[in-house]
Design a protein around this motif. Structure first.
Motif, short mmCIF file in Angstrom:
data_model
loop_
_atom_site.label_atom_id
_atom_site.label_comp_id
_atom_site.label_asym_id
_atom_site.label_seq_id
_atom_site.Cartn_x
_atom_site.Cartn_y
_atom_site.Cartn_z
N GLU A 576 23.17 -13.01 -0.92
CA GLU A 576 23.95 -11.83 -0.57
C GLU A 576 23.10 -10.87 0.26
O GLU A 576 23.58 -10.30 1.24
CB GLU A 576 24.47 -11.16 -1.85
CG GLU A 576 25.37 -9.95 -1.59
CD GLU A 576 26.60 -10.26 -0.74
OE1 GLU A 576 27.08 -11.42 -0.76
OE2 GLU A 576 27.04 -9.37 -0.02
N ARG B 20 28.21 -4.57 0.73
CA ARG B 20 29.16 -5.39 1.45
C ARG B 20 30.56 -4.78 1.40
O ARG B 20 31.24 -4.67 2.43
CB ARG B 20 29.16 -6.82 0.82
CG ARG B 20 30.22 -7.75 1.23
CD ARG B 20 30.04 -8.41 2.55
NE ARG B 20 28.80 -9.14 2.65
CZ ARG B 20 28.40 -9.74 3.77
NH1 ARG B 20 29.13 -9.67 4.87
NH2 ARG B 20 27.26 -10.37 3.79
N SER B 108 29.65 -14.86 1.07
CA SER B 108 30.09 -13.44 1.16
C SER B 108 31.49 -13.36 1.73
O SER B 108 32.32 -12.56 1.27
CB SER B 108 29.13 -12.63 2.02
OG SER B 108 27.80 -13.00 1.79
#
Lengths: 781, 121
Positions: A576, B20, B108
């Motif tokens: 990530e 994110r 992601s």
């Protein structure tokens, strides 16, 4: 055994044989005696008969002579004769010199003068002479031969007064016969040869007396011996005609041992005294009568019968003897015949006795011997080979044999039963022994096996038998287990819900639990089998304690969970983090940074794969994977794979083609898993091929679909081919940086293919090409 | 602006995900404690909850069940993610009422796509 049989030969047979032999011998002896005595008797009889015959013959002779003499004596009483004699005597009495007269006539008689002739004629032709002649002729005619060859009469002075033919002398008184006759009244001479008649004759003279008893003269006759010889001949004739005996010879011998007559060749008046003496010894005894067997002059054995003439009435015996000679062959023929027949009979009797003896003794002794043999055999224990004895005789032995046969049959039956029983027993014993051994084997196995084994009655579900391991695992004493229901210990199924008997499920290497009486269940891996013992159905449960395994599994699961979690979490963060920077969210980055970060991100990707693979394997090993199967068209799946890799492969400068020969085949598969397989194979192809091409070929091959990944890569060495699908194997791996894999992909692919019911294999040529092929079962249309 | 609640026990993870999410225009609330998460969910009623299964105090699944049984939070879509590799975890999540699932490490972009999908639904 045979030796003893010969040595101890059946006594009965011997005894009987001896008995019969004795009888036979006795018969022979008796027969011989009979024959002998019969011979003797017969011989004596025959001999006696011949003697009698001889005697009779001699008697006849005597009689003949006697009667002839008697004739003369009768004649001497003749009237005419008396008259003539009286006259002659008167004449002579009247003479002066009777002697001179007689001398003169005597001289004349022998001279051949006229006067003599006249005298002779006168004598011959007077009526007395004629009468005498008549007599002579009469006999001659009657008998055909002379009886009296000469008769003459002389007066008391001795002068012939009548005659049938010329006598030698005229004067007779000086003759012995005349004197004898005058003195004794009768005279008979020995046999002499009469010249004038040319016959052998006896001279007989009889004194003639007057009725007053005065001597008147003598009549003399010459008796032809022919009569007598005829009588003698008659014997031979009789024998010949009645008995056909041809060897008879009769000899007439006078008292001086002179042969008077013989029916055979003979010399008249031969002196046979020597012969007689040698034959008979002293036989001058007038009473001697006997027979003698000896050799005749012709070389034949002969019977000589000898008899003396006896007195006949007042006629004194002449002392003659008769010898009858007979070939013994002939005269004793009856005896010989008798002897022959008797001997024959004796021999026959002997043979019959002998045979009978043998047969009977055998008939008696054989059954006994058979009996004895049979009993001996039984005694030896050889009952199987003993035959029944045929009952041949009707006697006690027969009955005995009968009884024996009955007893024997019975015995045979019993022995057979006993033998069978024996056999059975030994077979049983053997079986028992085998059984015991098997039992021991079984016990050894059961005792030492690490598996727990429980035998359950399928109907009652009661535990019938447990082995030590099971007892140990259950943790209760054996006596508490046996006889109890199986769901008390073995499995937790409810009554009526036994998976085997009620639900018809198979229990094969299935995990279950042992219910321990102390509480707490033991995890086991069990298999249950059904078995028929005798006519009952049983369940055989065998199980292994898998507590350890379970613990290990659990640990493994936990470990994997933990590890995967622990690995994944930081990996996630790394990924990530990198992604964020790569996506320029925190801020812009330059190309170099991008490259570096991209490499790093790729690595995280690899790591992820490894972790996933590890997890996959553990899943597969535990067989916990459940396929999500759907109907998939093979072509679609292949197309998907092709699209996935097209760019990647072509970017590497290799040609990539898909050949679809699946012809609309449908497969019932977990698509993701199969894609995983393709991914693995194509990925490998890509890894190991530097130039050339990679092909995917899907082909319909009947009930299956064949999928092939072909590459022109570095290939796999032959020796490595068998190990291709092993875990953690890697081939063609060059050291240092480069293509690196997990070594698990093919193993996983193999698992997936096999779970779908297909097969996977590899064909390769080192340095040239490689083919990986797997099959998937088609859905039948 | 949609609000997303993150219940996750790794603070670094929270940080990155938040970054994110924020970059994609979402408002983010987070907690490391499940109980706290429940409270926040009930109080603030986010539009979506990102839930980690393996949590120190309460099992993520229980949290999900709790959320789904509470009338206030019933309708809120939950996306679960976990590092756990257990194969039936997805199933369990479904049963707990979880709408979607992600395995760590995830792409992601996947996350963003799934969130979008849930929010549009």
């Amino acid at each position: 055994m045979h030796k003893t049989n010969i040595g101890k030969k059946t006594k009965i047979q011997t005894k009987l044989t001896i008995a019969f032999m004795a009888v036979a011998v006795f018969i022979v002896i008796v027969g011989s005696i009979t024959v002998y005595t019969s011979q003797t008797v017969l011989r004596d009889t025959i001999g006696e008969n011949t003697i009698l015959l001889a005697e009779e013959t001699l008697r006849q002779v005597s009689q003949d002579i006697f009667f002839r003499i008697e004739e003369m004596q009768v004649y001497a009483k003749d009237q005419m004769l008396e008259q003539y004699l009286t006259d002659s005597n008167k004449e002579f009495e009247a003479l002066d010199d009777i002697q001179a007269y007689i001398d003169k006539h005597d001289k004349d008689w022998i001279s051949d003068t006229e006067s003599s002739k006249e005298l002779i004629q006168q004598l011959e032709n007077n009526s007395l002479s004629e009468e005498l002649q008549g007599k002579v002729d009469f006999y001659n005619n009657k008998y055909g031969h002379m009886i009296f060859s000469e008769i003459f009469i002389a007066n008391k002075y001795g002068a012939n007064i009548a005659q049938t033919r010329k006598t030698e002398d005229y004067y007779q008184a000086d003759e012995g016969w005349w004197q004898k006759s005058k003195e004794e009244g009768f005279y008979m001479s020995d046999v002499v040869y009469d010249q004038s008649s040319e016959i052998y004759a006896i001279t007989v003279s009889v004194r003639i007396d007057s009725s007053e008893g005065d001597f008147m003269g003598v009549v003399k006759a010459v008796l032809n011996l022919y009569e007598i010889t005829n009588i003698v001949d008659n014997i031979k004739y009789q024998y010949l005609s009645h008995l056909k005996h041809s060897t008879v010879d009769v000899k007439l011998i006078d008292k001086n041992d002179k042969l008077l007559y013989s029916t055979g060749d003979f010399k008249q008046f031969e002196d046979v005294s020597q012969e007689l003496y040698s034959r008979y010894g002293h036989i001058n005894n007038a009473q001697h009568r006997d027979y003698y067997i000896g050799m005749g002059s012709d070389g034949n054995k002969k019977l000589f019968s000898h008899a003396h003439m006896q007195d006949y009435r007042d006629f004194k015996s002449l002392g003659w003897r008769l010898i009858v000679e007979h070939n013994t062959r002939e005269i004793f023929a009856p005896a010989y015949r008798l002897r022959y027949y008797l001997s024959l009979i004796t021999a026959l009797m002997f043979i019959v006795a002998f045979l009978l003896g043998s047969i009977i003794s055998r008939r008696i002794s054989k059954p006994a011997a058979d009996l004895k043999d049979a009993l001996s055999k039984i005694n030896e224990g050889n009952i199987g080979n003993v035959p029944r004895i045929a009952v041949k005789s009707q006697d006690e032995i027969g009955s005995l044999t009968d009884v024996f046969n009955k007893v024997f049959d019975d015995l045979k039956l019993k022995t057979t039963s006993i033998n069978n029983l024996d056999k059975e027993i030994s077979v049983r014993k053997k079986i028992e022994l085998d059984l015991r051994i098997e039992k021991d084997k079984l016990n050894v196995i059961l005792d030492s096996t690490l598996a727990g084994i429980v035998l359950i009655d399928a109907q009652t579900h009661k535990i019938v038998e447990v082995n030590p391991m099971a007892v140990q695992m259950i943790g209760a004493p054996k006596e508490d287990i046996v006889g109890k229901a199986c769901n008390k210990f073995i499995c937790p199924a409810e009554v009526g819900k036994c998976p085997i008997t009620d639900l018809d499920q198979g229990v094969n290497n299935v995990e279950g639990v042992l219910l321990s009486p102390r509480g707490g269940n033991t995890p086991i891996l069990k298999t249950v089998g059904k078995v028929m013992l005798g006519d009952k159905l049983y369940l055989v449960e065998s199980f292994m304690d898998i507590t350890k395994r379970k613990e290990v599994e659990q640990l493994k699961d936990e470990f994997i969970s933990t590890v995967s979690h622990e690995l994944r979490t930081p990996l996630s963060i790394i990924k990530e983090g990198i992604s964020l920077v790569l996506d320029e969210i925190p801020g812009k980055i330059n190309k170099d940074q991008k490259d570096i970060l991209q490499t790093a991100k790729d690595s995280t990707g690899r790591l992820t794969k490894i972790i996933n693979s590890l997890l996959d394997i553990s899943k597969f090993e535990a067989k916990k994977v459940e396929l999500e199967r759907t109907d998939v068209k093979m072509s679609d799946l292949a197309g998907k794979v092709y699209d996935m890799f097209k760019n990647l492969i072509e970017d590497k400068g290799l040609s990539f083609t898909l050949k679809d020969l699946s012809e609309e085949s449908m497969v019932y598969i977990d698509e993701d898993k199969v894609v995983q397989v393709f991914t693995n194979l194509v990925g490998n192809a890509l890894k190991f091929t530097k130039q050339g091409k990679i092909d995917i070929i899907v082909k319909d091959v009947g009930s299956e679909v064949e999928c092939m990944v072909f590459d022109t890569g570095i290939g796999i060495a032959k020796k490595d081919l068998p190990n291709v699908f092993n875990k953690f194997e890697q081939f063609g791996r060059t050291p240092g940086p480069g293509i690196k894999g997990t070594g698990l992909g093919l193993s996983i692919s193999k698992n997936i293919v096999e779970i779908h019911g297909g097969q996977i294999w590899v064909e390769s040529e080192l340095g040239k090409s490689t083919k990986f092929i797997f099959t998937l079962p088609k859905i039948a249309v | 602006m949609k609000k997303i609640l993150i219940i996750e026990d790794e603070p670094e993870q929270i940080k990155l995900i938040s970054m994110r999410l924020k970059a994609n225009g979402y408002d983010v609330t987070s907690t490391e404690v499940a109980r706290e998460g429940l409270r926040i969910a009930k109080e603030e009623k986010p539009d979506l909850i990102l839930l980690d299964i393996l949590l120190p105090d309460i099992n993520g699944l229980e949290v999900a069940e709790n959320l789904k049984s509470d009338i206030i939070t019933k309708e809120i879509p939950i996306i679960a993610f976990t590092a756990l590799g257990t194969p039936d975890i997805e199933e369990q999540c479904k049963e707990a009422g979880i709408s979607d699932f992600l395995r760590k490490p995830y792409e992601s972009q996947d996350l963003i796509d799934k969130i979008k999908k849930q929010l549009e639904a």
